[in-house]
Design a protein around this motif. Structure first.
Motif, PDB file in Angstrom:
ATOM      1  N   LEU A 174       0.839  -1.192   0.000  1.00  0.00           N
ATOM      2  CA  LEU A 174       0.000   0.000   0.000  1.00  0.00           C
ATOM      3  C   LEU A 174       0.876   1.245   0.000  1.00  0.00           C
ATOM      4  O   LEU A 174       1.890   1.301   0.715  1.00  0.00           O
ATOM      5  CB  LEU A 174      -0.906   0.015   1.228  1.00  0.00           C
ATOM      6  N   SER A 178      -3.288   7.023  -0.508  1.00  0.00           N
ATOM      7  CA  SER A 178      -4.071   6.359  -1.564  1.00  0.00           C
ATOM      8  C   SER A 178      -4.340   7.289  -2.746  1.00  0.00           C
ATOM      9  O   SER A 178      -4.506   6.828  -3.883  1.00  0.00           O
ATOM     10  CB  SER A 178      -5.395   5.865  -0.986  1.00  0.00           C
ATOM     11  N   PHE A 184      -5.526   2.791  -6.267  1.00  0.00           N
ATOM     12  CA  PHE A 184      -6.302   2.839  -5.016  1.00  0.00           C
ATOM     13  C   PHE A 184      -7.230   4.054  -4.985  1.00  0.00           C
ATOM     14  O   PHE A 184      -7.469   4.638  -3.942  1.00  0.00           O
ATOM     15  CB  PHE A 184      -5.340   2.883  -3.828  1.00  0.00           C
ATOM     16  N   SER A 187     -10.121   4.035  -2.580  1.00  0.00           N
ATOM     17  CA  SER A 187      -9.807   3.998  -1.152  1.00  0.00           C
ATOM     18  C   SER A 187      -9.430   5.394  -0.682  1.00  0.00           C
ATOM     19  O   SER A 187      -9.142   6.291  -1.488  1.00  0.00           O
ATOM     20  CB  SER A 187      -8.659   3.022  -0.870  1.00  0.00           C
TER      21      SER A 187
END
Length: 337
Positions: A174, A178, A184, A187
């Motif tokens: 990750l 985001s 992403f 998110s």
């Protein structure tokens, strides 16, 4: 004349060279001023004398840690917590075996040469002992409703230097933000690699998955076990239905209590220390009292002309027992005065 001049110049040069050698200065150098070593290995702290006219200079090593200075080598022997696992290597260098994280510090090599013009010189070496992280402690919420905030924690306390943290979802690393990665875009989270926290401002269904954290530094890395986070939709209809059912049950209970009260199932009788009231007797009915009633009740007589009336009191209510003329007795119908 030329020969004499040359000889004179040669004598002056020789005298200068001899004077220079006699009044030299002590100088130190190191082959590595910033050694880095893994915990439990050995290390050499290099301190080399390059220039000195003193055959037996005095050597000292000092440790500087947390604003405190302590002796390591003094009076020709190892001192302090390095006693038994360090030695002087060559003339001035220091070798340490089985280093630990507490050995990370600044070390100062000092040389005093009494026969030199500059008698003292020193050099500082910074030793870094690296410790591999252990598996970190991770906390991941098991279930979070859509749109709510969620925070994932990752902490490790053994690694040195302090480790950096990274989070993975379904084996995919990750980013720290985001919004910086189009992958992403659905998110909304921020990752702090220094503290190990992963904060979702509002979770989405796509945020469900298996999460784990890795703590890493120059000595190595370690990870925690995977933990699942489920993101679910709130069932608004079910919540409203449940509230209505609870309200209906409360209403039925209230109605039942009211009906029972009206039918006399709940009697609020007050006891004030007096005898409870006897049930009323129909007018015109004579009855016989027991001895106990007579003892517990008050009796008395009153006159109305030639008529003598016998009365008794049960509680606060007087009853007529009988009447008679003076000199004669006969029972009459009882009545309440």
């Amino acid at each position: 004349m030329d020969i004499e001049k040359i000889n004179s110049d040669s004598k002056q040069e020789g005298h200068s060279l001899k004077l220079c050698c006699l009044v030299g200065a002590v100088n130190l150098k190191s082959s590595n001023r910033n050694p880095v070593v893994q915990e439990f290995e050995s290390v050499e702290l290099s301190c080399i004398i390059t220039d000195s006219q003193t055959n037996d200079p005095r050597i000292e090593w000092k440790k500087i840690q947390d604003d405190q200075t302590t002796y390591v080598f003094f009076d020709n022997k190892i001192q302090g917590d390095l006693a038994g696992r360090a030695e002087l290597l060559g003339k001035t260098s220091l070798k340490i075996w089985n280093v630990t994280r507490t050995d990370s510090a600044l070390y100062r090599c000092e040389v005093v040469a009494r026969n030199d013009r500059k008698e003292i010189d020193e050099i500082v070496i910074e030793l870094t002992v690296q410790v591999k992280p252990v598996p970190p402690m991770c906390r991941v919420p098991k279930a979070v409703p859509v749109g709510k905030t969620a925070t994932l924690y990752c902490q490790e306390g053994e690694g040195h230097p302090r480790p950096h943290y990274s989070w993975y979802r379904n084996d995919v690393p990750l980013p720290t933000d985001s919004r910086a990665n189009p992958r992403f875009r659905n998110s909304s989270f921020l990752l702090n690699s220094e503290t190990g926290t992963l904060v979702f401002s509002a979770v989405h269904k796509e945020d469900s998955g298996q999460y784990y954290c890795i703590a890493s530094n120059d000595a190595g890395s370690a990870r925690c076990e995977e933990q699942e986070m489920e993101v679910y939709n709130l069932n608004i209809g079910g919540i409203i239905g449940g509230v209505l059912v609870v309200l209906a049950v409360l209403a039925l209970i209230t109605v039942g209590i009211c009906c029972a009260y009206r039918r006399g199932y709940f009697i609020n009788s007050k006891q004030d220390g007096e005898s409870y009231k006897n049930p009323g007797k129909p007018d015109g009915v004579n009855y016989i009292r027991t001895d106990e009633e007579v003892r517990s009740e008050g009796t008395g007589q009153t006159h109305l002309g030639n008529l003598e009336i016998e009365v008794f009191s049960a509680g606060k209510v007087p009853f007529v027992v009988g009447t008679r003329e003076v000199g004669d007795f006969r029972h009459k119908s009882s009545f309440v005065i």
